[in-house]
Design an enzyme around this catalytic site. Structure first.
Site, PDB file in Angstrom:
ATOM      1  N   ASP A   1       0.712  -1.257  -0.025  1.00 18.32           N
ATOM      2  CA  ASP A   1      -0.227  -0.023   0.148  1.00 18.32           C
ATOM      3  C   ASP A   1       0.823   1.135  -0.067  1.00 18.32           C
ATOM      4  O   ASP A   1       1.778   1.437   0.663  1.00 18.32           O
ATOM      5  CB  ASP A   1      -0.894  -0.003   1.300  1.00 18.32           C
ATOM      6  CG  ASP A   1      -2.018   0.856   1.269  1.00 18.32           C
ATOM      7  OD1 ASP A   1      -2.642   1.127   0.364  1.00 18.32           O
ATOM      8  OD2 ASP A   1      -1.886   1.734   2.252  1.00 18.32           O
TER       9      ASP A   1
ATOM     10  N   GLU B   1       1.451  -0.408  -5.003  1.00 22.39           N
ATOM     11  CA  GLU B   1       0.460   0.662  -5.232  1.00 22.39           C
ATOM     12  C   GLU B   1       1.272   1.820  -5.453  1.00 22.39           C
ATOM     13  O   GLU B   1       1.754   2.536  -4.225  1.00 22.39           O
ATOM     14  CB  GLU B   1      -0.592   0.713  -4.257  1.00 22.39           C
ATOM     15  CG  GLU B   1      -1.567   2.064  -4.653  1.00 22.39           C
ATOM     16  CD  GLU B   1      -2.314   2.652  -3.338  1.00 22.39           C
ATOM     17  OE1 GLU B   1      -3.324   3.097  -3.622  1.00 22.39           O
ATOM     18  OE2 GLU B   1      -1.544   2.489  -2.314  1.00 22.39           O
TER      19      GLU B   1
HETATM   20  C1  GLC Z   1      -4.373   3.155  -0.343  1.00 15.35           C
HETATM   21  C2  GLC Z   1      -5.548   2.034  -0.168  1.00 15.35           C
HETATM   22  C3  GLC Z   1      -6.620   3.034   0.395  1.00 15.35           C
HETATM   23  C4  GLC Z   1      -6.395   3.266   1.875  1.00 15.35           C
HETATM   24  C5  GLC Z   1      -4.917   4.041   1.663  1.00 15.35           C
HETATM   25  C6  GLC Z   1      -4.718   4.324   3.146  1.00 15.35           C
HETATM   26  O1  GLC Z   1      -4.401   4.178  -1.214  1.00 15.35           O
HETATM   27  O2  GLC Z   1      -5.817   1.763  -1.763  1.00 15.35           O
HETATM   28  O3  GLC Z   1      -8.039   2.266   0.143  1.00 15.35           O
HETATM   29  O4  GLC Z   1      -7.491   4.203   2.026  1.00 15.35           O
HETATM   30  O5  GLC Z   1      -4.169   3.603   0.967  1.00 15.35           O
HETATM   31  O6  GLC Z   1      -4.205   3.112   3.676  1.00 15.35           O
END
Ligand code: GLC
Length: 554
Positions: free
Chosen positions: A201, A243
């Site tokens: 993440d 991500e």
């Molecule tokens: C990432 C996740 C999202 C979450 C954020 C904070 O962007 O995809 O859903 O709110 O991280 O952890």
């Protein structure tokens, strides 16, 4: 070896345990329910399941606020159930990836509780503090409109703490060696329980410098190398799928020039431009995005996707491009979010038009990378805009026409399945689509099956063919002397498109249709002339009449 880099030809399916299948009737999905649905996922052709966070959490950000990294939230089951689940996946030849949320913890995590109550505790320095409100405290919020600041005063600690996301998600001080060691320990723990990797993440924030004096965070890329080395030392084939919604000129910093950092990243650049192309029929920006993200080390791979659990982030498009996508797919302000995205599911964005939904998935399956599906998209689920923020696209899986779509036997579950209307479970559900040979579910299953037989896309290099029309995208992939050509028409009208395949070996003047009998022979002018239906698509293999790979040792 082909199979060693398993993630290259994988089909990833992401789901939340809590909204997938409830086995005990308490209204919340659980691991035992998920295990019962594994034959379904295997039948669909899924090779890798990515689980969104399932660890103990106050649940204020859909589990992305973890309060214990070494456990399973009791709502979903136990660690024992988790181990049974990974075992059951392995029995079926499927792999498991889990979300790794290490940029921040929940403010209820014992580390943060101790950090705020005792500034002398070792945990204090596990977070990021300032004595005074930093001057740029209002900059860099991730959820504009909902989140006001990135620094919040903590009454207990009497200091300000940094949180890139919501104020209940204090950022971990990832530069602290003790924190770094703990992050490796978390990975080691889940590897030991049988996972094959992590969807990491918020990677740019994990590796960015943090602190009161940091205006413009600087990415510490070597941290990625240390993660990878640890992973591969512990479990040779484990990977990280990041991500990281970053600009293409930093892609190689994330992958590493020699492929020594991350194995996979989501291709946000291609994702946003795909939606622009779906909205306007103009393939120009998508071609640019494909070219800009082409370079990557041999072992690296893109994750390609259409929708995920967050809003469709259009922040990297030019303002007029974003406006065009808003107008086409989310005209109502309530469909938009954070000033940059659309919070809807795919099928309703495309007005439930089967031709367009097929076009979108056919494209996703043939873009350079590994396709990542979101649960429910294989049956064309919709969203519930009465739910706040991103929750609208996180409703329970629709299994059947039974109450609550067969998701739970609880009379009044807190997660409500979509009911009534064009996307309600009464009309959109797995059981009905299973029985209908022409359903979207069965189409998806056939397409996934074919995609798995086309390793050129996963492994090969691609070329954008010069098509005679701008609303048609024609890509060719080459790998070990095999080639495929994929053609997509983004226009609402039928059209005739001409292109050269670029292959001229013996027998290569024929394109063999992988999905129907409609093959194509090169004309005297050396070009193929293909008539495409509105939103039509074709997958061809170059040469011969056998649709399977010819010249390769699979
Ligand atoms: C990432 C996740 C999202 C979450 C954020 C904070 O962007 O995809 O859903 O709110 O991280 O952890």
């Amino acid at each position: 070896m082909l199979n060693d880099l398993w993630y290259k030809n994988a089909i990833v399916y992401c789901l939340s345990v809590g909204t997938f299948m409830d086995s005990n009737g308490d209204g919340v999905g659980d691991f035992q329910g998920l295990v019962r649905r594994l034959p379904y996922l295997q039948g669909l052709g899924v090779t890798t399941i990515w689980l969104m966070p399932f660890q103990p959490s106050p649940g204020r950000d859909n589990g992305y606020d973890i309060s214990d990294y070494y456990n399973v939230d009791s709502k979903y089951g136990t660690l024992g159930d988790f181990a049974e689940f990974t075992h059951a996946c392995h029995e079926r030849g499927m792999r498991v990836m889990v979300d790794l949320v290490i940029n921040h913890t929940s403010d209820q995590h014992p580390w943060f509780r101790e950090a705020r109550s005792d500034p002398a505790s070792k945990y204090h320095d596990w977070y990021v503090w300032a004595d005074r409100q930093p001057p740029h405290a209002r900059d860099g919020v991730v959820f504009p409109g909902v989140q006001k600041s990135t620094w919040t005063f903590d009454k207990q600690a009497k200091r300000w703490f940094f949180h890139r996301f919501y104020d209940f998600q204090p950022d971990l001080n990832t530069a602290n060696p003790q924190v770094h060691a703990e992050l490796l320990k978390i990975m080691g723990f889940w590897l030991q329980l049988g996972v094959s990797g992590f969807r990491m993440d918020a990677v740019p924030f994990v590796i960015g410098t943090k602190g009161a004096k940091v205006r413009q965070p600087v990415e510490q890329y070597d941290m990625l190398r240390s993660f990878r080395e640890f992973l591969q030392w512990r479990t040779g084939d484990a990977i990280i799928l990041a991500e990281a919604n970053v600009l293409p000129d930093t892609d190689l910093d994330y992958f590493g020039d020699e492929g020594e950092r991350l194995q996979m990243m989501f291709n946000f650049q291609v994702n946003q431009n795909t939606f622009y192309t779906l909205a306007t029929g103009d393939t120009g920006p998508l071609k640019k995005a494909l070219t800009a993200t082409k370079a990557r080390p041999a072992t690296a791979q893109w994750g390609v996707f259409l929708r995920n659990h967050d809003e469709l982030d259009l922040g990297r498009l030019a303002p007029e491009q974003r406006a065009a996508v808003f107008a086409a797919f989310g005209p109502d302000p309530d469909m938009q979010l954070y000033g940059r995205g659309i919070r809807r599911r795919l099928a309703p964005m495309l007005s439930g038009d089967r031709r367009r939904v097929e076009l979108a998935y056919s494209l996703m399956l043939t873009l350079p990378g590994t396709p990542v599906f979101r649960y429910g998209d294989e049956i064309g689920m919709g969203e519930d805009l009465s739910l706040p923020e991103r929750e609208c696209a996180r409703t329970p899986m629709q299994w059947s026409t039974e109450p609550h779509g067969g998701f739970t036997k609880h009379p009044n579950p807190s997660s409500r399945v979509i009911s009534g209307g064009a996307y309600g479970f009464e009309r959109v559900n797995v059981a009905s689509q299973r029985r209908d040979p022409n359903s979207f579910l069965n189409w998806t299953e056939r397409m996934i099956r074919m995609r798995r037989e086309v390793p050129e896309i996963s492994w090969g290099d691609f070329a954008i063919l010069r098509a005679s029309r701008n609303d048609v995208l024609a890509l060719r992939y080459d790998w070990r002397n095999n080639s495929v050509v994929c053609v997509h028409n983004f226009a609402a009208e039928a059209c005739t498109v001409k292109f050269r395949s670029g292959c001229n070996g013996p027998g290569e003047n024929r394109l063999v249709n992988l999905l129907s009998d409609d093959h194509s022979e090169e004309g005297d002018d050396g070009r193929h002339t293909v008539v495409l239906e509105p939103y039509g698509y074709r997958w061809y293999r170059v040469g011969g009449l056998d649709y399977l790979l010819k010249r390769s040792e699979l």
